[in-house]
Write an enzyme that holds these catalytic residues in place. Structure first.
Site, PDB file in Angstrom:
ATOM      1  N   ASP A 126      36.770  22.703  47.526  1.00 19.25           N
ATOM      2  CA  ASP A 126      36.132  23.373  48.538  1.00 19.25           C
ATOM      3  C   ASP A 126      34.522  23.516  47.880  1.00 19.25           C
ATOM      4  OD1 ASP A 126      35.444  25.195  50.342  1.00 19.25           O
ATOM      5  OD2 ASP A 126      36.092  26.829  49.296  1.00 19.25           O
TER       6      ASP A 126
ATOM      7  N   CYS B  12      44.824  45.863  25.961  1.00 15.63           N
ATOM      8  CA  CYS B  12      44.769  46.220  24.305  1.00 15.63           C
ATOM      9  C   CYS B  12      45.403  47.682  23.951  1.00 15.63           C
ATOM     10  CB  CYS B  12      43.450  46.239  23.698  1.00 15.63           C
ATOM     11  SG  CYS B  12      41.946  47.483  24.427  1.00 15.63           S
TER      12      CYS B  12
ATOM     13  N   ASP C 236      38.817  28.315  47.213  1.00 14.35           N
ATOM     14  CA  ASP C 236      39.233  29.915  47.045  1.00 14.35           C
ATOM     15  C   ASP C 236      39.380  30.714  48.386  1.00 14.35           C
ATOM     16  OD1 ASP C 236      36.724  29.605  47.974  1.00 14.35           O
ATOM     17  OD2 ASP C 236      35.805  30.990  46.813  1.00 14.35           O
TER      18      ASP C 236
END
Lengths: 726, 55
Positions: free
Chosen positions: A445, A36, A620
Site C-alpha cells: 500500500d 520495565c 496499514d
C-alpha cells in the site's frame, strides 16, 4: 489515546467495572508502554497511593493493570488520568474479554507436562535394572517382574493423565472421519501400555512403560511450545481488539458523559468526539466543525473538512475541533462492517491452508500403520507366533512414534517468532510463518507503508519556520505539527484561538499573526489546498509552506532487497494516480494501480492468487484490511488501524520497512529448518522401522532412539534465523 | 532386597512432593507474569500497603 485530565474525570466507567473477589469493584486496564521494573514499581506505587484505590497490580507480561477500588468509590476516571499523567496512556478493558484471558488450556498442558516428567523420571528408575538385565547382568525373572509392576504402577496413571490432550484431540478428529497426528500417537501409547501389561503378567522381558510416558513427555514439550506461540499471538490480538474499541463517549440526559463499549452504542445516540479521537460509529454531525483524516480509511493523504450535517464514517480521525455526532448506525452496521465482511471472507479462504505438520501427518499415518500391520501379519505368517509378532508390531509403533515430527515444527516456529519479536515483529501464528516463506510477490500500500503517512515540509526555509513555529505549536492539525516538528524548540504564541477548519490566530512578540488556509490568513486569489499552510503577520507579506507525504527512508533499500531475493513488487493504492505515480517512479516500481476501492484491492490480490502467485500484502489502512485477509501472507505496521493489524499475520513496529525483509528471511530460514527436521525424521524412521520389524529393538534402544531424535530436532530448530538476519 | 522395598517407594514419594509443589505453583498463578515477577524482585522499596500484593 492521551486525553487531558478534565475530560476523564467526569465520565462514567460503570460499563467496564466488574465485581472483584471480595465484592470490591475493580477494573482491568490495558496500559501502554509499561515494559520495565521501574515502570511497574512507579505505576503500582502511584496508583495504590490514590485514596479510592485499595489495590493495583500490573501484569508486565500482558500489560494489564487490575485496579480494585474501595467499596463505593470506583473512580476509574481519576486512575486513567493519573496513569496519563505518569506517561502511560491506558484503556479500559471489556470485562468479558479480560476474564477470557485466563489461560486454562495452558495450565492444563503445563500440568500434563509436569506429570509426564514425573512419570518418565520415576518409571526410568525401575527401567534401569531391567535394561541391565537385557545386557546379561544378574536379574532373576521374579525381580524383573517386580520392577515391571512398579514401573507400571507409576507410568500407567501418568501416561493416561498426560495423554489426555492427545486422546481427546484424536477422538475429535476420528469422529469427523479424519486422522490427525494425535491418532497414531494415541493408538501407539494405548497399545504400548496394554501389551506391556500383558507381557508383565506373562513374565516376558519386553515392557515399554517408560517409553510410553517419556514419549508423551517429549510430545507435550512440542505441544506446549505451540500453545505458547498461539497464546501470545491471541493475547496480542485481543489487546488490539480492546484498543480498537476505545469506548465511545455517549452524552446522556443532563449532559452526563458515559464511556460506553462500542457494541452498546445505538443508532440515535448523541456522541462526543474530541480532537485526536477516532469516529466510533457512522454518524451525522450535529455540532462543531473539524477536519477528518481519512488516511487509514481510504488511503487519501489530505484531510477533509467536516461541518454541520456532514456524514462521517467510523474510523476517521478527528483532527481539530470537538464534534457532536448523532449515531446513524450501530458499530457492526457501520461502513466499517462491510469491510469486516470482506476480511472474514478472505480469512476463510486462508484457513484452507494446510500446515506443514499436517501434510507430514497425512503421509506418515498410513505408512507407519501399514508397516506395523505388515510386521504383525508377516511375522505371524513367517512363524514367529502371535505374541512375538505383536510385540514387534508394537516396537514399530513406538520407535516410529512421531516425537521428532511433533517437535519438528513447533520448536522451529517458537525460535523464529522469538527472534522476530526481538526485532519488533509480532508473529500471530505458526502457519503465518509457513505462508510467508512461500511468498513470491509483494504488494505494498502507498500511504503509511511506503510513505510515512504524515506530511513533511517541502523546501524548509529556517527563518520562515522559526517565525511561524510559535503559532504552529499551538495547533494539533497535522500540517501545523509537521511544521513545529521541523522547528524544534521554540516559544509559544500568546492568546491563541483556533478556528476549526481554518487556522490558528495568536500574538507573537506583540504582533498579531495567523497560520492556516490562504483565505484565513488573508491571501487573496489563492486556491484552497489541503497540502499547504500560509503564515503572516497582520499587514505583512504572507509565507507559503507546502507539504508532501515523504517516502520512508529505507523504502528503496527494502525494495532492492526484496528484488534481490527473487520477489516482484507492486503498489496498490486508494490514493489519486498522481501521488502514486510519483512514489512508484521514485522507488523504481513499474507495476502500480491507483484509486482502488477496498473491494478492488482485494480482488486484485485474489487475481494474482489465481495466476498461481503467492502474494504478501503489506498495508496499514482499513481499506487494505480485505486485501490483507485475502493475501497468502500479510504484514501491517504497528501504526496501522487495528482492523488491519487483526487481518495481518505479522505486525511490525518501528519506523523502517526493513522488518519486512527480516521477517521474510526468518520465515524462509524456519521453513528450511522444518524441512530439514522432517528429512531427519524420515531418515530416522527409515532405519528404525526395519530394525523394529526384524526384532533388533528392545526397550533400552527405544528409549535412546526416541530422546536422541527429539534432541537432534530441537537443536536444529535453535539454528533458525541465525546468520545474515541478525 | 528389603532396603529396596523401603527406598523405592520413598523416592517416589519425594518425587510426588515435587509434583505437588509444581501443581501448587501452577494453581497459584506463578507462571502468569514471568516478566513482572522477574522485575518485581529488583524493586527495592516494598509497597507501602501489604494488601497491594493481591489481585
Amino acid at each position: 489515546m492521551a486525553m487531558t485530565s478534565h475530560v476523564l474525570e467526569h465520565q462514567d466507567f460503570s460499563a467496564f467495572m466488574r465485581d472483584g473477589e471480595d465484592g470490591r469493584p475493580s477494573i482491568d486496564l490495558l496500559v501502554k508502554g509499561a515494559r520495565c521494573a521501574a515502570c511497574l514499581s512507579k505505576i503500582e506505587r502511584e496508583i495504590t497511593a490514590m485514596p479510592s484505590v485499595s489495590s493495583a497490580r500490573l501484569n508486565l507480561t500482558t500489560g494489564k493493570l487490575s485496579v480494585a477500588f474501595e467499596r463505593g468509590r470506583d473512580d476509574a476516571g481519576a486512575v486513567l488520568e493519573r496513569l496519563d499523567g505518569l506517561g502511560y496512556p491506558a484503556t479500559p478493558f471489556d470485562p468479558a474479554k479480560a476474564l477470557a484471558a485466563h489461560d486454562a488450556e495452558g495450565r492444563r498442558l503445563s500440568m500434563a507436562l509436569g506429570v509426564a516428567a514425573f512419570g518418565a523420571g520415576n518409571a526410568m528408575m525401575f527401567s534401569v535394572p531391567i535394561w541391565a538385565g537385557l545386557f546379561g547382568q544378574e536379574l532373576g525373572p521374579a525381580t524383573r517382574t517386580l520392577m515391571q509392576w512398579m514401573s507400571a504402577a507409576i507410568a500407567a496413571p501418568c501416561a493416561i493423565y498426560a495423554g489426555m490432550p492427545f486422546f481427546t484431540s484424536a477422538w475429535r478428529s476420528l469422529r469427523k472421519g479424519r486422522a490427525n497426528m494425535d491418532v497414531p500417537i494415541s493408538i501407539g501409547v494405548i497399545l504400548t501400555l496394554l501389551i506391556s501389561f500383558v507381557e508383565t503378567v506373562l513374565g516376558g522381558a519386553d515392557t515399554y512403560f517408560d517409553a510410553a510416558v517419556s514419549l508423551l513427555f517429549l510430545l507435550l514439550i512440542g505441544r506446549w511450545l505451540d500453545h505458547r506461540l498461539r497464546a501470545n499471538a491471541r493475547s496480542a490480538a485481543s489487546d488490539l481488539l480492546a484498543m480498537q474499541a476505545p469506548a465511545a463517549v455517549v452524552v446522556g440526559e443532563g449532559g452526563v458523559e458515559h464511556r460506553t463499549p462500542l457494541d452498546d452504542v445505538r443508532a440515535g445516540d448523541l456522541l462526543l468526539v474530541r480532537p485526536g479521537e477516532r469516529i466510533p460509529v457512522d454518524g451525522v454531525i450535529e455540532g462543531g466543525v473539524s477536519e477528518l483524516d481519512n488516511a487509514l480509511l481510504t488511503g487519501e493523504t489530505a484531510p477533509v473538512r467536516a461541518g454541520l450535517n456532514d456524514i462521517c464514517r467510523a474510523g476517521a480521525l478527528n483532527l481539530t475541533g470537538t464534534l457532536r455526532l448523532r449515531a446513524t448506525a450501530r458499530s457492526e452496521d457501520s461502513a466499517v462492517a462491510a469491510i469486516a465482511r470482506l476480511v472474514e471472507a478472505g480469512a476463510q479462504s486462508r484457513s484452507l491452508y494446510v500446515r506443514l505438520a499436517d501434510k507430514a501427518a497425512a503421509l506418515y499415518v498410513p505408512v507407519v500403520h501399514s508397516a506395523a500391520a505388515i510386521t504383525f501379519l508377516g511375522g505371524w505368517a513367517l512363524g514367529l507366533g502371535p505374541r512375538e509378532a505383536l510385540l514387534r508390531a508394537v516396537a514399530v509403533l513406538i520407535i516410529t512414534c512421531p516425537c521428532a515430527l511433533g517437535l519438528a515444527v513447533p520448536a522451529v516456529q517458537i525460535t523464529a517468532s522469538a527472534r522476530l519479536f526481538r526485532r519488533g515483529v509480532l508473529v500471530k501464528s505458526g502457519a503465518a510463518l509457513e505462508r510467508l516463506a512461500e511468498v513470491d510477490h509483494v504488494v505494498f500500500d502507498k500511504t503509511g507503508v511506503l510513505t510515512e503517512g504524515r506530511p513533511r515540509l517541502l523546501d524548509p526555509i529556517p527563518a520562515a519556520i522559526a517565525m511561524a513555529a510559535p503559532l504552529a505549536r499551538a495547533s494539533a492539525h497535522p500540517l501545523a505539527r509537521a511544521l513545529s516538528a521541523q522547528a524544534g524548540v521554540s516559544s509559544l504564541a500568546e492568546d491563541v484561538t483556533e478556528t476549526p477548519g481554518q487556522g490558528v490566530e495568536g500574538w507573537i512578540a506583540g504582533r498579531r499573526a495567523r497560520l492556516g488556509r490562504a483565505g484565513f490568513v488573508g491571501v487573496p486569489g489563492a486556491a484552497p489546498s489541503e497540502t499547504e499552510l500560509w503564515f503572516g503577520f497582520d499587514d505583512d507579506t504572507k509565507i507559503r509552506f507546502a507539504f508532501a507525504d515523504a517516502i520512508r527512508p529505507d523504502a528503496a533499500e527494502t525494495i532492492a532487497a526484496l528484488r534481490q531475493r527473487g520477489l516482484t513488487v507492486e503498489i496498490l493504492s486508494g490514493d489519486l494516480a498522481a501521488p502514486v505515480a510519483k512514489v512508484a517512479a521514485a522507488l523504481g516500481i513499474e507495476t502500480w494501480r491507483a484509486g482502488l476501492t477496498p473491494a478492488e484491492k482485494s480482488e486484485a490480490i485474489a487475481a494474482r492468487g489465481r495466476d498461481g502467485r503467492r502474494v504478501l500484502m503489506v498495508g496499514d489502512g482499513l481499506n487494505d484490511a480485505p486485501a490483507l485477509a485475502n493475501a497468502h501472507a500479510a504484514m501491517a505496521p504497528g501504526s496501522a488501524l487495528d482492523a488491519s493489524q487483526n487481518a495481518a499475520d505479522l505486525v511490525f513496529s518501528g519506523e523502517g520497512l526493513g522488518a519486512v525483509v527480516a521477517a521474510l528471511d526468518v520465515a524462509r530460514s524456519a521453513r528450511r529448518r522444518a524441512l530439514e527436521n522432517f528429512a531427519f525424521a524420515a531418515l530416522y524412521n527409515l532405519i528404525a522401522a526395519p530394525a523394529a520389524m526384524f526384532g533388533f529393538i528392545n526397550p533400552f534402544v527405544a528409549a535412546l532412539a526416541m530422546s536422541g531424535s527429539s534432541l537432534a530436532v530441537t537443536l536444529n530448530a535453535l539454528r533458525t534465523g541465525r546468520g545474515k538476519t541478525s | 532386597m528389603s532396603i529396596f522395598m523401603l527406598l523405592a517407594p520413598l523416592s517416589v514419594m519425594i518425587a510426588l512432593v515435587g509434583l505437588g509443589a509444581f501443581w501448587w505453583t501452577l494453581r497459584s498463578g506463578q507462571y502468569d507474569d514471568p516478566m513482572g515477577d522477574a522485575s518485581r524482585i529488583l524493586i527495592e522499596d516494598p509497597l507501602d500497603r501489604p494488601d497491594a500484593r493481591e489481585a
